[in-house]
Design a protein around this motif. Sequence first.
Motif, short mmCIF file in Angstrom:
data_model
loop_
_atom_site.label_atom_id
_atom_site.label_comp_id
_atom_site.label_asym_id
_atom_site.label_seq_id
_atom_site.Cartn_x
_atom_site.Cartn_y
_atom_site.Cartn_z
N LEU A 143 0.83 -1.20 0.00
CA LEU A 143 0.00 0.00 0.00
C LEU A 143 0.87 1.25 0.00
CD1 LEU A 143 -2.76 1.36 0.18
CD2 LEU A 143 -2.68 1.08 2.67
N LEU A 144 1.96 1.24 0.73
CA LEU A 144 2.88 2.38 0.77
C LEU A 144 3.38 2.71 -0.64
CD1 LEU A 144 4.69 4.39 2.40
CD2 LEU A 144 6.38 2.54 2.54
N PHE B 287 -12.61 -4.69 -5.70
CA PHE B 287 -13.41 -3.62 -5.09
C PHE B 287 -14.90 -3.92 -5.22
CE2 PHE B 287 -15.61 0.48 -5.17
CZ PHE B 287 -15.23 0.98 -3.92
N ALA B 288 -15.31 -4.43 -6.38
CA ALA B 288 -16.72 -4.79 -6.59
C ALA B 288 -17.15 -5.88 -5.61
CB ALA B 288 -16.94 -5.25 -8.02
N LYS B 289 -16.26 -6.84 -5.36
CA LYS B 289 -16.57 -7.91 -4.40
C LYS B 289 -16.69 -7.34 -3.00
CE LYS B 289 -14.91 -12.37 -2.70
NZ LYS B 289 -13.82 -13.38 -2.79
N GLU C 269 -14.61 -7.74 9.12
CA GLU C 269 -13.62 -8.36 8.24
C GLU C 269 -13.52 -7.61 6.92
OE1 GLU C 269 -15.08 -12.31 7.98
OE2 GLU C 269 -14.33 -12.93 9.95
N SER C 270 -14.64 -7.15 6.41
CA SER C 270 -14.63 -6.43 5.13
C SER C 270 -13.86 -5.13 5.23
CB SER C 270 -16.07 -6.16 4.68
OG SER C 270 -16.75 -7.38 4.41
N TYR D 165 -10.08 -2.25 0.09
CA TYR D 165 -10.81 -1.15 0.71
C TYR D 165 -9.85 -0.15 1.34
CZ TYR D 165 -13.38 1.57 4.13
OH TYR D 165 -13.87 2.61 4.88
N ARG D 166 -8.80 -0.65 1.97
CA ARG D 166 -7.83 0.24 2.58
C ARG D 166 -7.17 1.11 1.52
NH1 ARG D 166 -3.60 -2.88 4.99
NH2 ARG D 166 -2.94 -0.94 5.95
#
Length: 405
Positions: free
Chosen positions: A140-141, A236-238, A256-257, A263-264
């Motif tokens: 992510l970084l 993302f859709a899931k 959990e989602s 998402y993050r």
Amino acid sequence: MSGFTWERGPFTRCAKCGQTKMGILSAGGGLLTKRCTNCRRTVQLPLPELDKKAIYLDQFMFSMIYNVKNEGNLPKGHEAFAKEVYALLRRCVLLQQVFLPHSDIHHDETTVFHSPIDLRGLYKFFGGDVSVMDSRDVELLQDIQFAKAYFDGKEPEVSFDIDEIANSQRNDWLPDMHVGVRADYSQFADHIRTVRGDVHDALKKLADTWLEKKVSFAGVLESEFSAIGPTKKQAFAKWFEEVSNPDPSNPLALFESSGRPIYREYRELCHLLEDRGVDEDKQAIEIMKFWHWERQREIPHQRISSYLFAAVAGRVVMGEKRIVDRGLMNDVRTISTYAPYVDALFIDKRCAALLKEEPLRAELEYKARIFSLSDPDEFLGYLRELEAQTPDEVREYAAMIYGID
């Protein structure tokens, strides 16, 4: 308790009372604290500055070190190496020249080990107890660093300084006393095994497809690169479907989602766009454009993992069946995530061989020197060099504090 003191040797002469009772009270960080057992005079001495090398060991190496310490079974043909590398690594750590970072990948693999609590305690204590950011956080970084460049119309700037991803001060002197917490994560073991099994099954199906289609290295590499945007969009859709229609039988479903990597990333990208004055109703469109940006393939973790999978595909097509095993995904994650930051990686022979082949050797860039059991003497030589380079002043303090010769 007669004769007990908190201070310990070696004792030197106290400047206040003149007796040879000035001993070590504590050490660590950047200070050595000494106190006289007679007059209680206390002095603090600054310790020399350090620049420790980061050597990332795969789980096999930590398991081997565990077996050396506990007189367990050692890999056949490498018994002498195991004992020597144990001694050299510990010496380099105590001489403050090296630390052996541990990650979430180690954590998961240790959880399914036969003695997880003891192994976790060993690699924290033995290696200097410096952890690095979780692999997903490092990814992510890098993603965010590229996103800033994309949104600002600039060239990406990615720092590969190990301090960017270390979770503690790597150049602190080790404390002379170590307190550990014997945390038990065994309740997660079954889940980790299940996930590992599912990933392995998916990889085997993918390998069957590679073999059936007789794919080429170039074809798989381009396929991996081309799938980055669509895969993120699909993920993302899931996630959106999960939060829109949560499983009523699972009260932790929403929780959990919220921790899903996609998402993050989406949330962080929204923050970037908000800071740049992009209206909320336009943020999703801009994010989708970024995910399909051609230069996604230049993000280090994307580039390295894509090349590795393409190389694995080539081996599969050549008839190498054992290369796709349960540890492959973690090996790929380890290399693609941490190779740009650490000074050395000791990894599986199979992946080390892939990295030395063309075009990976010529086209991938990362900081780490790669070692494996294919040439154990090379790693021993590297450690001896680091040990020999220890400054005299650091060596003297290490001998005083940790009792190392």
